[in-house]
Design a protein around this motif. Structure first.
Motif, short mmCIF file in Angstrom:
data_model
loop_
_atom_site.label_atom_id
_atom_site.label_comp_id
_atom_site.label_asym_id
_atom_site.label_seq_id
_atom_site.Cartn_x
_atom_site.Cartn_y
_atom_site.Cartn_z
N ARG A 166 -2.05 -63.43 -37.19
CA ARG A 166 -2.42 -63.61 -38.59
C ARG A 166 -3.94 -63.51 -38.71
O ARG A 166 -4.67 -63.95 -37.83
CB ARG A 166 -1.93 -64.95 -39.12
CG ARG A 166 -0.42 -65.04 -39.14
CD ARG A 166 0.08 -66.31 -39.76
NE ARG A 166 -0.38 -66.55 -41.11
CZ ARG A 166 0.17 -66.02 -42.21
NH1 ARG A 166 1.19 -65.21 -42.10
NH2 ARG A 166 -0.31 -66.32 -43.41
N PHE A 167 -4.40 -62.95 -39.83
CA PHE A 167 -5.83 -62.78 -40.06
C PHE A 167 -6.25 -63.62 -41.26
O PHE A 167 -5.57 -63.66 -42.27
CB PHE A 167 -6.17 -61.31 -40.32
CG PHE A 167 -5.88 -60.43 -39.15
CD1 PHE A 167 -6.71 -60.45 -38.05
CD2 PHE A 167 -4.77 -59.61 -39.13
CE1 PHE A 167 -6.44 -59.65 -36.95
CE2 PHE A 167 -4.50 -58.81 -38.04
CZ PHE A 167 -5.33 -58.83 -36.96
N TYR A 168 -7.39 -64.28 -41.11
CA TYR A 168 -7.96 -65.10 -42.16
C TYR A 168 -9.35 -64.59 -42.47
O TYR A 168 -10.08 -64.18 -41.58
CB TYR A 168 -8.05 -66.57 -41.71
CG TYR A 168 -6.71 -67.16 -41.37
CD1 TYR A 168 -5.94 -67.76 -42.35
CD2 TYR A 168 -6.21 -67.11 -40.08
CE1 TYR A 168 -4.69 -68.31 -42.05
CE2 TYR A 168 -4.97 -67.65 -39.77
CZ TYR A 168 -4.23 -68.24 -40.75
OH TYR A 168 -3.01 -68.77 -40.45
N LYS A 169 -9.71 -64.64 -43.74
CA LYS A 169 -11.04 -64.21 -44.14
C LYS A 169 -11.74 -65.40 -44.79
O LYS A 169 -11.20 -66.00 -45.71
CB LYS A 169 -10.96 -63.04 -45.12
CG LYS A 169 -12.30 -62.41 -45.41
CD LYS A 169 -12.13 -61.10 -46.15
CE LYS A 169 -13.44 -60.43 -46.42
NZ LYS A 169 -13.26 -59.20 -47.18
N ASN A 209 -11.11 -54.53 -43.07
CA ASN A 209 -11.63 -53.19 -42.76
C ASN A 209 -10.45 -52.25 -42.51
O ASN A 209 -9.30 -52.66 -42.60
CB ASN A 209 -12.62 -53.22 -41.58
CG ASN A 209 -11.99 -53.70 -40.30
OD1 ASN A 209 -10.78 -53.64 -40.12
ND2 ASN A 209 -12.82 -54.18 -39.40
N ARG A 210 -10.74 -51.00 -42.18
CA ARG A 210 -9.66 -50.02 -41.99
C ARG A 210 -8.76 -50.39 -40.83
O ARG A 210 -7.56 -50.14 -40.86
CB ARG A 210 -10.24 -48.63 -41.72
CG ARG A 210 -10.80 -47.98 -42.92
CD ARG A 210 -11.15 -46.53 -42.68
NE ARG A 210 -11.50 -46.21 -41.31
CZ ARG A 210 -12.17 -45.15 -40.93
NH1 ARG A 210 -12.57 -44.29 -41.83
NH2 ARG A 210 -12.43 -44.93 -39.68
N TYR A 211 -9.30 -50.96 -39.79
CA TYR A 211 -8.53 -51.28 -38.59
C TYR A 211 -7.60 -52.47 -38.81
O TYR A 211 -6.43 -52.41 -38.51
CB TYR A 211 -9.47 -51.55 -37.41
CG TYR A 211 -8.76 -51.83 -36.14
CD1 TYR A 211 -8.22 -50.80 -35.39
CD2 TYR A 211 -8.62 -53.12 -35.66
CE1 TYR A 211 -7.55 -51.06 -34.20
CE2 TYR A 211 -7.96 -53.39 -34.48
CZ TYR A 211 -7.42 -52.34 -33.76
OH TYR A 211 -6.77 -52.59 -32.60
N TYR A 212 -8.12 -53.55 -39.37
CA TYR A 212 -7.33 -54.76 -39.55
C TYR A 212 -6.55 -54.79 -40.86
O TYR A 212 -5.57 -55.51 -40.99
CB TYR A 212 -8.23 -55.99 -39.49
CG TYR A 212 -8.78 -56.24 -38.11
CD1 TYR A 212 -7.96 -56.70 -37.10
CD2 TYR A 212 -10.11 -56.01 -37.82
CE1 TYR A 212 -8.44 -56.91 -35.82
CE2 TYR A 212 -10.61 -56.23 -36.55
CZ TYR A 212 -9.76 -56.68 -35.57
OH TYR A 212 -10.25 -56.89 -34.30
N GLY A 213 -7.00 -54.05 -41.86
CA GLY A 213 -6.29 -54.03 -43.14
C GLY A 213 -6.64 -55.26 -43.96
O GLY A 213 -7.80 -55.62 -44.11
N LYS A 214 -5.61 -55.91 -44.51
CA LYS A 214 -5.82 -57.07 -45.36
C LYS A 214 -5.58 -58.36 -44.60
O LYS A 214 -4.75 -58.44 -43.71
CB LYS A 214 -4.87 -57.02 -46.56
CG LYS A 214 -5.18 -55.89 -47.51
CD LYS A 214 -4.28 -55.97 -48.71
CE LYS A 214 -4.65 -54.88 -49.71
NZ LYS A 214 -3.79 -54.96 -50.90
N ALA A 215 -6.30 -59.39 -45.02
CA ALA A 215 -6.14 -60.72 -44.44
C ALA A 215 -4.88 -61.36 -44.99
O ALA A 215 -4.49 -61.11 -46.13
CB ALA A 215 -7.36 -61.58 -44.78
#
Length: 74
Positions: A40-43, A64-70
């Protein structure tokens, strides 16, 4: 003729790199694949204080393009 040779070499290098990436992807363990899928990604944005600018209107989930959306914007 020189330019065509360079283009051919560049295409060959790209093809070999793509094949190497695909091979590495196939060789990864199932546990590693599951770990990447469940990631999971958090911003994070700064907390509002008197000396920081207001960023509440510009918060966006895009990383960014690599990770996409948080998954979550904090």
């Amino acid at each position: 003729m020189r330019l065509r040779e360079k283009v051919k070499e560049a295409k060959k290098a790209n093809r070999e790199a793509r094949e190497a990436r695909n091979k590495a992807k196939e060789e990864t363990s199932e546990e590693t694949k599951r770990a990447f899928e469940s990631m999971r990604f958090y911003k994070f944005y700064p907390v509002k204080t008197p000396d920081t600018p207001d960023v509440s209107e510009v918060k966006a989930p895009f990383i960014n393009r690599y990770y996409g959306k948080a998954h979550e914007v904090l």
